[in-house]
Design an enzyme around this catalytic site. Structure first.
Site, PDB file in Angstrom:
ATOM      1  N   HIS A 118      -7.882   0.255  16.519  1.00  0.00           N
ATOM      2  CA  HIS A 118      -8.178  -0.968  15.765  1.00  0.00           C
ATOM      3  C   HIS A 118      -7.177  -1.140  14.631  1.00  0.00           C
ATOM      4  CE1 HIS A 118     -12.698  -1.463  16.954  1.00  0.00           C
ATOM      5  NE2 HIS A 118     -11.934  -1.210  17.989  1.00  0.00           N
TER       6      HIS A 118
ATOM      7  N   TYR B 104     -18.402  -5.082   8.913  1.00  0.00           N
ATOM      8  CA  TYR B 104     -19.259  -4.572   7.837  1.00  0.00           C
ATOM      9  C   TYR B 104     -19.866  -5.788   7.152  1.00  0.00           C
ATOM     10  CZ  TYR B 104     -17.029   0.057   8.224  1.00  0.00           C
ATOM     11  OH  TYR B 104     -16.578   1.282   8.669  1.00  0.00           O
TER      12      TYR B 104
ATOM     13  N   PRO C  54     -22.256   7.220   5.174  1.00  0.00           N
ATOM     14  CA  PRO C  54     -21.391   6.865   6.298  1.00  0.00           C
ATOM     15  C   PRO C  54     -20.566   5.587   6.124  1.00  0.00           C
ATOM     16  CG  PRO C  54     -23.683   6.386   6.821  1.00  0.00           C
ATOM     17  CD  PRO C  54     -23.687   7.109   5.508  1.00  0.00           C
TER      18      PRO C  54
ATOM     19  N   LYS D 139     -15.919   8.313   6.634  1.00  0.00           N
ATOM     20  CA  LYS D 139     -15.021   9.386   6.203  1.00  0.00           C
ATOM     21  C   LYS D 139     -15.450  10.797   6.636  1.00  0.00           C
ATOM     22  CE  LYS D 139     -11.825   7.324   3.932  1.00  0.00           C
ATOM     23  NZ  LYS D 139     -11.239   6.725   5.098  1.00  0.00           N
TER      24      LYS D 139
ATOM     25  N   TYR E 270      -9.461   3.167   3.519  1.00  0.00           N
ATOM     26  CA  TYR E 270     -10.127   3.171   4.824  1.00  0.00           C
ATOM     27  C   TYR E 270      -9.308   3.919   5.874  1.00  0.00           C
ATOM     28  CZ  TYR E 270     -13.197   1.516   8.508  1.00  0.00           C
ATOM     29  OH  TYR E 270     -14.083   1.468   9.547  1.00  0.00           O
TER      30      TYR E 270
HETATM   31  C1  DHB Z   1     -19.264   4.083  12.758  1.00  0.00           C
HETATM   32  C2  DHB Z   1     -19.822   4.821  11.740  1.00  0.00           C
HETATM   33  C3  DHB Z   1     -19.490   4.539  10.444  1.00  0.00           C
HETATM   34  O1  DHB Z   1     -20.031   5.259   9.442  1.00  0.00           O
HETATM   35  C4  DHB Z   1     -18.621   3.502  10.140  1.00  0.00           C
HETATM   36  O2  DHB Z   1     -18.343   3.248   8.847  1.00  0.00           O
HETATM   37  C5  DHB Z   1     -18.062   2.783  11.149  1.00  0.00           C
HETATM   38  C6  DHB Z   1     -18.396   3.073  12.460  1.00  0.00           C
HETATM   39  C7  DHB Z   1     -19.614   4.387  14.149  1.00  0.00           C
HETATM   40  O3  DHB Z   1     -20.463   5.278  14.360  1.00  0.00           O
HETATM   41  O4  DHB Z   1     -19.097   3.744  15.046  1.00  0.00           O
END
Ligand code: DHB
Length: 389
Positions: free
Chosen positions: A72, A201, A293, A297, A385
Protein backbone atom coordinates in the site's frame (compact mmCIF):
# COMPACT_ATOMS: atom_id res chain seq x y z
CA UNK A 1 20.92 -29.14 25.94
CA UNK A 2 23.41 -26.36 25.30
CA UNK A 3 23.08 -23.45 22.92
CA UNK A 4 24.41 -19.93 22.55
CA UNK A 5 21.12 -18.04 22.79
CA UNK A 6 18.02 -19.51 24.44
CA UNK A 7 14.89 -17.76 23.18
CA UNK A 8 11.62 -17.88 25.09
CA UNK A 9 8.66 -17.34 22.78
CA UNK A 10 8.03 -18.21 19.12
CA UNK A 11 6.35 -14.96 18.13
CA UNK A 12 7.75 -12.63 15.48
CA UNK A 13 10.49 -11.40 17.86
CA UNK A 14 11.78 -14.80 18.97
CA UNK A 15 11.57 -16.48 15.58
CA UNK A 16 13.11 -13.61 13.63
CA UNK A 17 15.99 -13.35 16.10
CA UNK A 18 16.63 -17.08 15.84
CA UNK A 19 16.62 -16.78 12.04
CA UNK A 20 18.98 -13.77 11.95
CA UNK A 21 21.36 -15.41 14.44
CA UNK A 22 21.44 -18.53 12.29
CA UNK A 23 22.44 -16.45 9.26
CA UNK A 24 25.42 -15.24 11.30
CA UNK A 25 26.35 -18.74 12.40
CA UNK A 26 25.09 -18.22 15.96
CA UNK A 27 23.11 -21.09 17.49
CA UNK A 28 19.81 -20.70 19.29
CA UNK A 29 16.92 -22.78 20.59
CA UNK A 30 13.37 -21.39 20.74
CA UNK A 31 10.83 -22.64 23.26
CA UNK A 32 7.12 -21.85 23.01
CA UNK A 33 4.17 -22.67 25.28
CA UNK A 34 1.66 -23.00 22.45
CA UNK A 35 1.46 -25.49 19.58
CA UNK A 36 2.72 -24.80 16.09
CA UNK A 37 -0.85 -24.94 14.71
CA UNK A 38 -1.97 -22.44 17.29
CA UNK A 39 0.74 -19.82 16.65
CA UNK A 40 0.31 -20.21 12.90
CA UNK A 41 -3.44 -19.58 13.08
CA UNK A 42 -3.89 -16.83 15.69
CA UNK A 43 -5.07 -13.62 14.04
CA UNK A 44 -3.04 -10.62 15.12
CA UNK A 45 -1.73 -7.47 13.48
CA UNK A 46 -1.39 -6.97 9.79
CA UNK A 47 0.78 -4.02 8.83
CA UNK A 48 4.50 -4.24 8.05
CA UNK A 49 6.54 -1.07 7.90
CA UNK A 50 9.11 -0.58 5.17
CA UNK A 51 11.92 -1.48 7.60
CA UNK A 52 10.18 -4.73 8.54
CA UNK A 53 9.63 -5.59 4.86
CA UNK A 54 13.30 -4.85 4.19
CA UNK A 55 14.61 -7.12 6.93
CA UNK A 56 12.34 -10.01 5.89
CA UNK A 57 13.46 -9.57 2.27
CA UNK A 58 17.16 -9.20 3.08
CA UNK A 59 17.14 -12.25 5.33
CA UNK A 60 15.50 -14.42 2.66
CA UNK A 61 12.04 -14.91 4.17
CA UNK A 62 10.15 -12.28 2.16
CA UNK A 63 8.94 -14.32 -0.79
CA UNK A 64 5.40 -15.09 0.37
CA UNK A 65 5.07 -11.56 1.74
CA UNK A 66 5.92 -10.17 -1.70
CA UNK A 67 3.51 -12.56 -3.40
CA UNK A 68 0.45 -12.53 -1.16
CA UNK A 69 0.97 -9.38 0.90
CA UNK A 70 -0.65 -6.19 -0.37
CA UNK A 71 1.73 -3.27 -0.94
CA UNK A 72 0.00 0.00 0.00
CA UNK A 73 1.30 3.42 -0.96
CA UNK A 74 -1.23 5.43 1.03
CA UNK A 75 -3.82 5.36 3.81
CA UNK A 76 -7.08 7.24 4.17
CA UNK A 77 -8.45 9.30 7.04
CA UNK A 78 -12.22 9.59 7.19
CA UNK A 79 -14.08 12.23 9.21
CA UNK A 80 -16.99 14.63 8.80
CA UNK A 81 -18.36 12.50 5.97
CA UNK A 82 -15.23 12.81 3.81
CA UNK A 83 -12.23 10.66 3.05
CA UNK A 84 -8.75 12.15 2.70
CA UNK A 85 -5.80 10.27 1.28
CA UNK A 86 -2.35 10.45 2.89
CA UNK A 87 0.08 9.55 0.11
CA UNK A 88 2.74 7.70 2.09
CA UNK A 89 5.06 7.13 -0.84
CA UNK A 90 4.90 10.66 -2.19
CA UNK A 91 5.49 12.10 1.28
CA UNK A 92 8.16 9.67 2.49
CA UNK A 93 9.38 7.55 -0.44
CA UNK A 94 8.30 4.47 1.53
CA UNK A 95 5.33 2.10 1.62
CA UNK A 96 3.72 -0.50 3.89
CA UNK A 97 2.61 -4.07 3.27
CA UNK A 98 -0.57 -5.54 4.68
CA UNK A 99 0.52 -9.07 5.51
CA UNK A 100 -0.83 -10.84 8.60
CA UNK A 101 1.47 -11.58 11.51
CA UNK A 102 0.60 -15.28 11.51
CA UNK A 103 1.82 -15.51 7.90
CA UNK A 104 5.14 -13.95 8.99
CA UNK A 105 5.25 -16.60 11.71
CA UNK A 106 4.61 -19.40 9.20
CA UNK A 107 7.45 -18.11 7.01
CA UNK A 108 9.86 -17.91 9.93
CA UNK A 109 8.94 -21.32 11.38
CA UNK A 110 9.39 -22.87 7.92
CA UNK A 111 12.79 -21.19 7.49
CA UNK A 112 14.00 -22.28 10.94
CA UNK A 113 12.87 -25.87 10.49
CA UNK A 114 14.35 -26.06 6.98
CA UNK A 115 17.70 -25.02 8.48
CA UNK A 116 17.40 -27.70 11.20
CA UNK A 117 16.69 -24.98 13.75
CA UNK A 118 15.21 -26.12 17.02
CA UNK A 119 11.79 -24.87 18.10
CA UNK A 120 10.26 -26.75 21.02
CA UNK A 121 6.48 -26.26 21.09
CA UNK A 122 4.00 -26.80 23.94
CA UNK A 123 6.49 -26.39 26.76
CA UNK A 124 5.25 -25.53 30.25
CA UNK A 125 6.63 -24.53 33.63
CA UNK A 126 9.32 -22.29 32.16
CA UNK A 127 11.81 -20.95 34.75
CA UNK A 128 14.94 -18.84 34.30
CA UNK A 129 18.11 -19.37 36.33
CA UNK A 130 21.45 -17.65 36.80
CA UNK A 131 20.75 -14.68 34.55
CA UNK A 132 23.24 -12.64 36.58
CA UNK A 133 26.00 -15.14 35.86
CA UNK A 134 27.55 -15.89 32.47
CA UNK A 135 25.99 -19.36 32.53
CA UNK A 136 22.26 -18.76 32.57
CA UNK A 137 19.78 -21.58 31.96
CA UNK A 138 16.11 -22.20 31.31
CA UNK A 139 14.20 -25.17 32.70
CA UNK A 140 10.79 -26.35 31.50
CA UNK A 141 8.63 -29.38 30.82
CA UNK A 142 8.58 -30.71 27.27
CA UNK A 143 6.64 -33.84 26.24
CA UNK A 144 6.11 -34.72 29.87
CA UNK A 145 9.80 -34.57 30.76
CA UNK A 146 11.88 -32.01 32.57
CA UNK A 147 14.29 -30.28 30.24
CA UNK A 148 17.01 -27.70 30.59
CA UNK A 149 18.88 -25.43 28.21
CA UNK A 150 22.23 -23.99 29.24
CA UNK A 151 23.06 -20.91 27.22
CA UNK A 152 25.25 -17.83 27.04
CA UNK A 153 22.21 -15.55 26.87
CA UNK A 154 18.44 -15.73 27.37
CA UNK A 155 15.96 -13.73 25.34
CA UNK A 156 12.52 -13.08 26.82
CA UNK A 157 10.29 -12.77 23.78
CA UNK A 158 7.29 -14.31 25.51
CA UNK A 159 4.84 -11.44 25.36
CA UNK A 160 3.16 -9.21 27.90
CA UNK A 161 2.00 -12.13 30.09
CA UNK A 162 5.22 -14.14 29.77
CA UNK A 163 7.48 -15.15 32.66
CA UNK A 164 10.61 -13.35 31.44
CA UNK A 165 9.90 -9.81 32.56
CA UNK A 166 8.87 -10.99 36.02
CA UNK A 167 12.02 -13.15 36.22
CA UNK A 168 14.39 -10.25 35.73
CA UNK A 169 16.65 -9.52 38.66
CA UNK A 170 16.53 -6.02 40.13
CA UNK A 171 12.72 -5.73 40.25
CA UNK A 172 13.20 -2.83 42.73
CA UNK A 173 14.72 -0.77 39.91
CA UNK A 174 12.08 -1.73 37.37
CA UNK A 175 9.97 1.14 36.09
CA UNK A 176 6.70 0.43 34.33
CA UNK A 177 4.86 3.12 32.40
CA UNK A 178 1.27 2.36 31.54
CA UNK A 179 -1.93 3.79 30.17
CA UNK A 180 -5.06 1.72 29.84
CA UNK A 181 -7.62 3.09 27.39
CA UNK A 182 -11.33 3.20 28.24
CA UNK A 183 -12.21 1.39 25.00
CA UNK A 184 -11.26 -1.65 22.98
CA UNK A 185 -11.46 -2.74 19.36
CA UNK A 186 -14.09 -5.14 18.09
CA UNK A 187 -12.38 -7.01 15.25
CA UNK A 188 -14.08 -9.12 12.59
CA UNK A 189 -12.98 -11.24 9.67
CA UNK A 190 -15.33 -11.14 6.70
CA UNK A 191 -15.66 -13.12 3.49
CA UNK A 192 -15.84 -10.44 0.84
CA UNK A 193 -13.76 -8.58 -1.69
CA UNK A 194 -11.86 -5.53 -0.42
CA UNK A 195 -13.98 -2.43 0.12
CA UNK A 196 -11.09 -0.09 -0.52
CA UNK A 197 -7.64 -0.25 -2.11
CA UNK A 198 -6.14 1.26 1.04
CA UNK A 199 -6.71 1.19 4.79
CA UNK A 200 -9.33 3.63 6.08
CA UNK A 201 -8.99 5.09 9.59
CA UNK A 202 -12.32 6.69 10.46
CA UNK A 203 -13.11 9.15 13.24
CA UNK A 204 -16.82 9.41 14.08
CA UNK A 205 -18.87 10.56 17.05
CA UNK A 206 -20.11 6.98 17.46
CA UNK A 207 -16.49 5.83 17.69
CA UNK A 208 -13.47 4.89 15.61
CA UNK A 209 -13.62 2.36 12.75
CA UNK A 210 -10.90 0.81 10.59
CA UNK A 211 -11.14 -0.91 7.23
CA UNK A 212 -8.25 -3.27 6.57
CA UNK A 213 -7.75 -6.37 4.48
CA UNK A 214 -6.26 -9.85 4.66
CA UNK A 215 -6.55 -11.13 1.10
CA UNK A 216 -8.62 -10.61 -2.05
CA UNK A 217 -11.38 -12.69 -0.41
CA UNK A 218 -11.00 -11.97 3.32
CA UNK A 219 -11.34 -8.54 4.92
CA UNK A 220 -10.42 -7.31 8.39
CA UNK A 221 -12.56 -4.62 10.00
CA UNK A 222 -12.44 -3.07 13.46
CA UNK A 223 -14.57 -0.65 15.43
CA UNK A 224 -14.16 0.97 18.82
CA UNK A 225 -16.21 -0.72 21.55
CA UNK A 226 -16.49 -1.01 25.30
CA UNK A 227 -13.57 -3.25 26.34
CA UNK A 228 -15.90 -5.12 28.71
CA UNK A 229 -18.49 -5.77 26.00
CA UNK A 230 -19.02 -9.32 24.77
CA UNK A 231 -19.09 -10.55 21.18
CA UNK A 232 -22.45 -12.25 21.84
CA UNK A 233 -24.01 -8.80 22.22
CA UNK A 234 -23.17 -8.06 18.59
CA UNK A 235 -25.35 -9.71 15.94
CA UNK A 236 -24.07 -9.46 12.37
CA UNK A 237 -26.80 -6.92 11.60
CA UNK A 238 -25.82 -4.74 14.51
CA UNK A 239 -22.15 -4.87 13.45
CA UNK A 240 -22.93 -3.84 9.87
CA UNK A 241 -25.22 -1.01 10.85
CA UNK A 242 -22.55 0.31 13.24
CA UNK A 243 -19.82 0.08 10.60
CA UNK A 244 -22.00 1.79 7.98
CA UNK A 245 -22.81 4.60 10.41
CA UNK A 246 -19.18 5.21 11.32
CA UNK A 247 -17.82 4.91 7.79
CA UNK A 248 -20.58 6.93 6.13
CA UNK A 249 -19.35 9.55 3.72
CA UNK A 250 -20.67 11.91 1.11
CA UNK A 251 -19.44 10.13 -2.00
CA UNK A 252 -21.74 7.11 -1.79
CA UNK A 253 -18.95 4.63 -0.95
CA UNK A 254 -20.01 1.79 1.36
CA UNK A 255 -18.10 -0.96 3.11
CA UNK A 256 -18.71 -4.38 1.50
CA UNK A 257 -20.74 -6.76 3.62
CA UNK A 258 -20.09 -10.49 3.72
CA UNK A 259 -20.18 -13.51 5.98
CA UNK A 260 -18.56 -12.68 9.31
CA UNK A 261 -16.56 -15.73 10.39
CA UNK A 262 -14.65 -14.41 13.34
CA UNK A 263 -15.37 -11.85 16.06
CA UNK A 264 -13.17 -10.76 18.95
CA UNK A 265 -12.55 -7.86 21.31
CA UNK A 266 -9.06 -6.45 21.84
CA UNK A 267 -8.17 -4.41 24.94
CA UNK A 268 -5.96 -1.38 24.42
CA UNK A 269 -3.01 -0.24 26.45
CA UNK A 270 0.25 1.64 26.20
CA UNK A 271 3.00 0.04 28.27
CA UNK A 272 6.77 0.33 28.57
CA UNK A 273 8.88 -1.58 31.07
CA UNK A 274 12.48 -0.62 31.65
CA UNK A 275 15.26 -1.73 31.77
CA UNK A 276 14.97 -4.24 28.93
CA UNK A 277 18.04 -6.15 30.07
CA UNK A 278 19.63 -7.45 33.25
CA UNK A 279 22.74 -9.59 33.29
CA UNK A 280 22.39 -12.14 30.48
CA UNK A 281 18.62 -11.68 30.01
CA UNK A 282 17.21 -9.38 27.31
CA UNK A 283 13.53 -8.63 26.65
CA UNK A 284 12.20 -8.16 23.12
CA UNK A 285 8.79 -7.24 21.76
CA UNK A 286 5.58 -7.31 23.82
CA UNK A 287 7.32 -8.64 26.93
CA UNK A 288 8.77 -5.13 27.33
CA UNK A 289 6.31 -2.83 25.59
CA UNK A 290 2.76 -2.66 24.24
CA UNK A 291 1.22 -0.05 21.97
CA UNK A 292 -2.46 0.45 21.26
CA UNK A 293 -3.08 -0.93 17.75
CA UNK A 294 -4.08 2.36 16.11
CA UNK A 295 -0.65 3.10 14.60
CA UNK A 296 -0.07 -0.55 13.56
CA UNK A 297 3.31 -0.54 15.30
CA UNK A 298 3.30 -3.63 17.59
CA UNK A 299 5.00 -6.21 15.39
CA UNK A 300 7.27 -3.60 13.84
CA UNK A 301 8.57 -2.64 17.27
CA UNK A 302 9.34 -6.28 18.01
CA UNK A 303 11.31 -6.46 14.76
CA UNK A 304 13.18 -3.28 15.71
CA UNK A 305 14.27 -4.83 19.03
CA UNK A 306 15.46 -7.94 17.26
CA UNK A 307 17.50 -5.97 14.76
CA UNK A 308 19.41 -4.38 17.64
CA UNK A 309 19.89 -7.71 19.40
CA UNK A 310 21.09 -9.44 16.23
CA UNK A 311 23.73 -6.74 15.74
CA UNK A 312 24.67 -6.93 19.41
CA UNK A 313 25.21 -10.69 19.28
CA UNK A 314 27.14 -10.43 16.05
CA UNK A 315 29.51 -7.96 17.72
CA UNK A 316 29.75 -10.12 20.82
CA UNK A 317 30.51 -13.40 19.06
CA UNK A 318 32.61 -12.09 16.15
CA UNK A 319 34.55 -9.27 17.84
CA UNK A 320 34.33 -10.23 21.49
CA UNK A 321 32.84 -6.84 22.38
CA UNK A 322 29.64 -6.20 24.27
CA UNK A 323 29.17 -2.46 23.64
CA UNK A 324 26.01 -2.89 21.54
CA UNK A 325 24.47 -5.39 23.94
CA UNK A 326 25.30 -3.14 26.88
CA UNK A 327 23.51 -0.23 25.17
CA UNK A 328 20.47 -2.27 24.16
CA UNK A 329 17.92 -0.75 26.56
CA UNK A 330 18.85 2.82 25.65
CA UNK A 331 19.00 2.15 21.92
CA UNK A 332 15.71 0.27 21.88
CA UNK A 333 13.87 2.75 24.08
CA UNK A 334 14.64 5.72 21.85
CA UNK A 335 12.62 4.13 19.06
CA UNK A 336 10.03 2.59 21.35
CA UNK A 337 9.11 5.89 23.01
CA UNK A 338 8.63 7.53 19.62
CA UNK A 339 6.35 4.71 18.54
CA UNK A 340 4.51 4.93 21.87
CA UNK A 341 4.01 8.62 21.19
CA UNK A 342 2.73 8.01 17.66
CA UNK A 343 0.39 5.19 18.72
CA UNK A 344 -1.01 7.30 21.54
CA UNK A 345 -1.40 10.29 19.19
CA UNK A 346 -3.30 8.23 16.59
CA UNK A 347 -5.46 6.71 19.33
CA UNK A 348 -6.29 10.09 20.82
CA UNK A 349 -6.89 11.62 17.39
CA UNK A 350 -9.29 8.98 16.11
CA UNK A 351 -11.26 7.59 19.05
CA UNK A 352 -14.29 8.98 20.84
CA UNK A 353 -13.60 9.54 24.53
CA UNK A 354 -16.84 9.39 26.51
CA UNK A 355 -15.59 12.02 28.96
CA UNK A 356 -14.30 14.51 26.37
CA UNK A 357 -15.77 17.99 26.66
CA UNK A 358 -17.38 19.59 23.58
CA UNK A 359 -14.31 21.82 23.35
CA UNK A 360 -11.98 18.80 23.33
CA UNK A 361 -14.04 17.19 20.58
CA UNK A 362 -13.66 20.30 18.43
CA UNK A 363 -9.89 20.28 19.06
CA UNK A 364 -9.77 16.68 17.84
CA UNK A 365 -11.54 17.62 14.59
CA UNK A 366 -9.34 20.67 14.14
CA UNK A 367 -6.27 18.47 14.47
CA UNK A 368 -7.62 16.12 11.79
CA UNK A 369 -8.41 19.10 9.57
CA UNK A 370 -4.86 20.37 10.07
CA UNK A 371 -3.35 17.02 9.10
CA UNK A 372 -5.24 16.79 5.84
CA UNK A 373 -4.66 20.42 4.87
CA UNK A 374 -1.02 20.82 5.90
CA UNK A 375 1.61 18.95 3.93
CA UNK A 376 3.98 19.30 6.88
CA UNK A 377 1.56 17.66 9.30
CA UNK A 378 0.60 14.96 6.81
CA UNK A 379 4.30 14.26 6.26
CA UNK A 380 4.88 13.89 10.01
CA UNK A 381 2.05 11.38 10.22
CA UNK A 382 3.28 9.51 7.14
CA UNK A 383 6.89 9.34 8.41
CA UNK A 384 5.75 7.87 11.67
CA UNK A 385 3.35 5.47 9.98
CA UNK A 386 5.89 3.99 7.56
CA UNK A 387 8.51 3.95 10.36
CA UNK A 388 12.16 4.79 10.22
CA UNK A 389 14.08 2.41 12.43
C1 DHB B 1 -4.53 -3.69 11.10
C2 DHB B 1 -4.28 -3.49 12.44
C3 DHB B 1 -3.95 -2.24 12.88
O1 DHB B 1 -3.70 -2.04 14.19
C4 DHB B 1 -3.89 -1.17 12.01
O2 DHB B 1 -3.58 0.05 12.50
C5 DHB B 1 -4.13 -1.37 10.68
C6 DHB B 1 -4.46 -2.64 10.24
C7 DHB B 1 -4.89 -5.03 10.62
O3 DHB B 1 -5.00 -5.94 11.47
O4 DHB B 1 -5.08 -5.20 9.43
Amino acid sequence: MHTQVAIIGAGPAGLLLSHLLHLQGIESVVIESRSRDDIEATIRAGVLEQGTMDILNESGVGERMRTIGALHHGVELSFDGKRHRIDLTELTGKAITVYPQHEVIKDLVAARLAAQGQILFEVSGVALHGVETDKPSVTFIHRGEEARIDADFIIGADGYHGVSRASMPGQEQRRDFQRIYPFGWFGILVESSPSSDELIYAQHDRGFALVSTRSPTVQRLYFQCDPKDHVDNWSDDRIWSELHARLENNDGWKVNEGRIFQKGIIAMRSFVSTPMQAGRLFLAGDSAHIVPPTGAKGMNLAVGDVKLLARGFEQFYKQGRDALLAGYTDDALRRIWRAEYFSWTMTRLLHTFADATPFEREMQRAELANIVSSRAMATALAENYVGDF
